[in-house]
Design a protein around this motif. Structure first.
Motif, PDB file in Angstrom:
ATOM      1  N   GLY A 164     -17.985  15.647 -27.008  1.00  0.00           N
ATOM      2  CA  GLY A 164     -18.063  14.774 -25.776  1.00  0.00           C
ATOM      3  C   GLY A 164     -16.523  14.727 -25.636  1.00  0.00           C
ATOM      4  N   ARG A 220     -19.814  10.140 -16.502  1.00  0.00           N
ATOM      5  CA  ARG A 220     -19.930  10.267 -17.045  1.00  0.00           C
ATOM      6  C   ARG A 220     -20.316   9.491 -18.499  1.00  0.00           C
ATOM      7  N   GLY A 237      -7.988  10.663 -17.621  1.00  0.00           N
ATOM      8  CA  GLY A 237      -9.873  11.238 -17.024  1.00  0.00           C
ATOM      9  C   GLY A 237     -10.444  10.788 -16.026  1.00  0.00           C
ATOM     10  N   LYS A 280     -17.165  13.352 -21.670  1.00  0.00           N
ATOM     11  CA  LYS A 280     -17.493  11.605 -21.591  1.00  0.00           C
ATOM     12  C   LYS A 280     -16.625  10.531 -21.354  1.00  0.00           C
ATOM     13  N   GLY A 281     -16.574  10.021 -20.368  1.00  0.00           N
ATOM     14  CA  GLY A 281     -16.179   8.899 -20.386  1.00  0.00           C
ATOM     15  C   GLY A 281     -14.962   9.359 -19.699  1.00  0.00           C
ATOM     16  N   GLU A 282     -15.263  10.551 -18.392  1.00  0.00           N
ATOM     17  CA  GLU A 282     -14.285  10.743 -17.588  1.00  0.00           C
ATOM     18  C   GLU A 282     -15.076  10.239 -16.633  1.00  0.00           C
TER      19      GLU A 282
END
Lengths: 159, 154
Positions: free
Chosen positions: A117, B152, A147, B130-132
């Motif tokens: 992920g 996410r 991110g 994930k985490g963005e």
């Protein structure tokens, strides 16, 4: 109570392996010590039984011929041994090579699953595409390390 | 030449094979994305006039402060969570706008912002690990800002 060394000494006395002085000392002890006497009797019995057993074996052929047969069998087994070793070594080579490869594959797969992920592995096939359908003034800022992606629109909030 | 290998050796390989294929299957089946959407109001004021607003969470605030935005305070107006199966589309309302998210498989998503009446404002396709976070924002009255933040979470 006799210790192991005394017991071995008694065995040596029975076999006639003791020196003169020690043999005399042991003979003297045997007249006084009941435990020594009992062990001596047991050792004598055992030896007698073994001697009797050996006497019961009769070879059907001559002794030389009997032992030459045994030697031939041993030599025949030894000649087959290298082939067996080769087989064993091939299997062990297979295991030696495959075990680390398997371990590496498992570690790599676990890492792939763990990082599934996070985006560090190429699961993304899409390139970034942005279409400003109703806002030609939109712009995008992307911080890959954090991110974070920001799409700033000039479209009025009241709408 | 026939080679005899211990049955335990083959059993170990079978277990490894089942493990790998099982994890792979689970990976495919559990490909749902969970996305959290927040409507946030950005302002220079330390306090929101709306008592129902609450300051955004620390991790979101940290990410917002790393962006080239001039506002120093951000307040959460509303929040929603969306579960998105693979290759599926979900549309939901966030404040006065609608957001449509399509999972394209793997990490890729397509996000469309729609104005009142269904007019599409912007559509973006990107990888969304994930985490963005993806922030769609714009100016609001009185030198403030509105921000639709998608994160996410799984």
């Amino acid at each position: 109570m006799m210790d192991i060394n005394e017991q071995l000494k008694l065995q040596a006395y029975l076999d006639g392996e003791l020196g003169e002085a020690e043999a005399r000392e042991m003979a003297n002890r045997l007249t006084q010590d009941r435990e020594s006497m009992a062990l001596m009797a047991e050792l004598r019995n055992t030896r007698q039984i073994l001697v009797g057993f050996e006497k019961g074996i009769r070879l059907t052929e001559s002794e030389d011929f009997y032992w030459s047969q045994i030697r031939r069998r041993i030599e025949a087994q030894q000649s087959r041994l290298p082939q067996l070793e080769h087989r064993v070594s091939w299997v062990s080579w297979f295991r030696r090579r495959l075990a680390p490869v398997t371990a590496m594959m498992l570690v790599a797969f676990a890492g792939l699953v763990a990082f599934r992920g996070t985006g560090y592995f190429g699961q993304s096939s899409a390139t970034e595409v942005e279409t400003a359908l109703g806002d030609p003034g939109a712009f995008t800022y992307r911080d890959y390390s954090a991110g974070t992606t920001l799409v700033w629109l000039s479209y009025p909030a009241e709408n | 030449m026939r080679i005899r290998v211990a049955p335990a050796f083959w059993r170990a390989w079978v277990v490894v094979g089942l493990l790998v294929s099982g994890i792979g299957l689970a990976d495919v089946l559990a490909a749902d994305l969970k996305i959290e959407a927040q409507l946030v109001w950005g302002t220079a004021d330390a306090k929101s006039p709306n008592p129902q607003h609450k300051p955004v969470e620390a991790d979101i605030l940290k990410k917002l402060r790393e962006l080239p935005l001039k506002w120093s305070h951000y307040f959460e107006v509303t929040r929603k969570q969306v579960a998105l199966p693979a290759k599926a589309t979900r549309k939901f309302e966030l404040g006065r706008c609608d957001i449509e998210i399509t999972s394209l498989g793997g990490l890729d998503v397509e996000v469309t912002l729609l104005a009142t009446g269904g007019k599409k404002i912007v559509k973006r396709t990107q990888a969304f690990p994930k985490g963005e976070i993806l922030v769609l924002g714009g100016n609001a009255p009185n030198s403030t800002a509105w921000l639709a933040i998608l994160k996410r979470i799984d």
